[in-house]
Design a protein around this motif. Structure first.
Motif, short mmCIF file in Angstrom:
data_model
loop_
_atom_site.label_atom_id
_atom_site.label_comp_id
_atom_site.label_asym_id
_atom_site.label_seq_id
_atom_site.Cartn_x
_atom_site.Cartn_y
_atom_site.Cartn_z
N THR A 116 0.82 -1.20 0.00
CA THR A 116 0.00 0.00 0.00
C THR A 116 0.86 1.26 0.00
O THR A 116 0.40 2.33 -0.36
CB THR A 116 -0.93 0.03 1.23
OG1 THR A 116 -0.12 0.01 2.41
CG2 THR A 116 -1.85 -1.16 1.23
N ASP A 118 4.09 1.21 -1.48
CA ASP A 118 5.24 0.93 -2.34
C ASP A 118 4.74 0.53 -3.72
O ASP A 118 4.35 -0.61 -3.95
CB ASP A 118 6.08 -0.19 -1.70
CG ASP A 118 7.37 -0.46 -2.47
OD1 ASP A 118 7.43 -0.11 -3.66
OD2 ASP A 118 8.30 -1.04 -1.88
N GLU A 119 4.78 1.48 -4.61
CA GLU A 119 4.22 1.26 -5.95
C GLU A 119 4.95 0.13 -6.68
O GLU A 119 4.33 -0.72 -7.32
CB GLU A 119 4.34 2.56 -6.77
CG GLU A 119 4.02 2.41 -8.23
CD GLU A 119 2.61 1.90 -8.47
OE1 GLU A 119 1.73 2.23 -7.66
OE2 GLU A 119 2.42 1.15 -9.46
N ARG A 122 3.83 -3.17 -5.42
CA ARG A 122 2.48 -3.45 -5.90
C ARG A 122 2.54 -4.03 -7.31
O ARG A 122 1.87 -5.00 -7.64
CB ARG A 122 1.65 -2.17 -5.88
CG ARG A 122 0.17 -2.39 -5.70
CD ARG A 122 -0.48 -1.19 -5.05
NE ARG A 122 -0.16 0.07 -5.69
CZ ARG A 122 0.15 1.18 -5.03
NH1 ARG A 122 0.17 1.17 -3.73
NH2 ARG A 122 0.42 2.28 -5.68
N GLU A 123 3.37 -3.42 -8.13
CA GLU A 123 3.51 -3.91 -9.50
C GLU A 123 4.10 -5.32 -9.52
O GLU A 123 3.70 -6.17 -10.31
CB GLU A 123 4.40 -2.95 -10.30
CG GLU A 123 4.75 -3.44 -11.69
CD GLU A 123 3.53 -3.72 -12.54
OE1 GLU A 123 2.46 -3.12 -12.25
OE2 GLU A 123 3.62 -4.53 -13.47
#
Lengths: 210, 210
Positions: A116, A118-119, A122-123
DNA sequence: ACCTTTCGCTACGGGTCGTAGCGTAATACC
DNA sequence: GGTATTACGCTACGACCCGTAGCGAAAGGT
């Protein structure tokens, strides 16, 4: 052609066996210690490698656990069971069986929580875990449409939204049942769930949820 | 009668305002730092109390965050909107609004993950967060039965299972949409979700999911 | 032989943990 | 008012883990 070593690089090649050993050690540590008490030093000892080797291959604990957990989802398949309801029941039971394993329980939710903020993480989760699951939804939907159980979507945008919705409903319900309610998603539960998903809460063509 | 102080105890009473300050500081730290980088020392500084005071009131980080997040769900209500579908849409939108807040996103999943290895923590979550939500499902179901939208359950055991199922489906879908798919559970999505939940995937009495 | 990359090992400063100990503040009971 | 009891703030502490640097050795290509 200099592609005998993985990426045409010179020098000593990486020990491929170490990757497997590290991921297996990570899962073992997840079972015995859980997410919060899992340390990279401990994983290194279990895997029989130096701690520095771990940091050379993964940025940190988050990414390591994502990769370790992702391997658990390799076994997901979608055998054709003849009907939409049966297909759903089959894949949901497989999904539930994976989530019943302690290394999945403690690891998956933790990395999602970390993601939530850490982009990139998430990817990574999306690419290695979510996308694979979503492909099953796509396949099951196509089958149901071929059988005439679902109306084919003309608008591809609407179709994508429908797939996303179904995916969130299926995966969400199983995850919530297993991890939040902490009760098993056994055959009885899966059967009731599938009935509601296919026919709805209100008693329509099929029997009600009772 | 020695119950003027909370539990009939003697000595200096606890500073009640500190509780609120600590929980608010915890939520603020969740927003700014996220779960993994949140430290109790930092929370203590933000709240203006000593670190030892924190440890005197909560066993650890897990329990503190559960209590801090639980307060977010106090605002959940179930206004009567006239129909089962409308009631569901209303409460799901409220739930989605809470999960859209960063302090809920980073905190909730993390404590659920920790709870997989901590029975006491699981019970704490159940009592302070889950049970409150489930009561809304019970109320909504009773209303729908009073309206004749759902068949009343004669067997209380079956009724409890149905409530649990619906709860896992609703909460699970919203959580998965918000935290895993990382996309907003906006009105359009909630509308589509409610249609599938009430009428099912197959085009029965209502329109299909398209 | 030479170059390049990986590996294992050791060591390090920095940070957090959870607890102990102390003096002080705030209340209940007498 | 005096006393017992509890809460509070503060400091200090050993233990642990983090992530990195530096080194010599190993394992491949050319």
């Amino acid at each position: 052609m200099q592609s005998r070593t993985p990426a045409g690089r010179t020098g000593r090649p990486r020990n491929a066996a170490a990757d497997a050993a590290i991921l297996a050690a990570t899962r073992q540590a997840l079972v015995e210690l859980g997410w919060s008490k899992l340390t990279l030093g401990d994983v290194a000892v279990r895997a029989g490698v130096a701690k520095t080797t771990l940091y050379r291959r993964w940025p940190g604990k988050n990414e390591l656990v994502v990769d370790a957990v992702a391997e658990l989802f390799d076994e997901l398949t979608l055998p054709d069971r003849g009907s939409l309801a049966a297909d759903i029941e089959g894949v949901v039971l497989q999904f539930a069986a994976i989530l019943a394993r302690p290394e999945a329980r403690s690891g998956l939710m933790a990395v999602v929580a970390e993601a939530t903020r850490d982009e990139a993480l998430r990817e990574r989760i999306r690419a290695s875990i979510v996308e694979r699951q979503k492909r099953l939804v796509l396949a099951g939907r196509a089958r149901a449409q071929a059988r005439g159980e679902l109306a084919p979507e003309s608008d591809p945008d609407e179709a994508a939204r429908a797939v996303d919705l179904i995916f969130d409903m299926v995966a969400g319900a199983v995850v919530h049942r297993t991890l939040v309610s902490a009760e098993p998603a056994d055959e009885k539960w899966v059967h009731g769930f599938t009935r509601v998903l296919v026919f709805g809460l209100t008693p329509g063509p099929g029997p009600g949820p009772g």
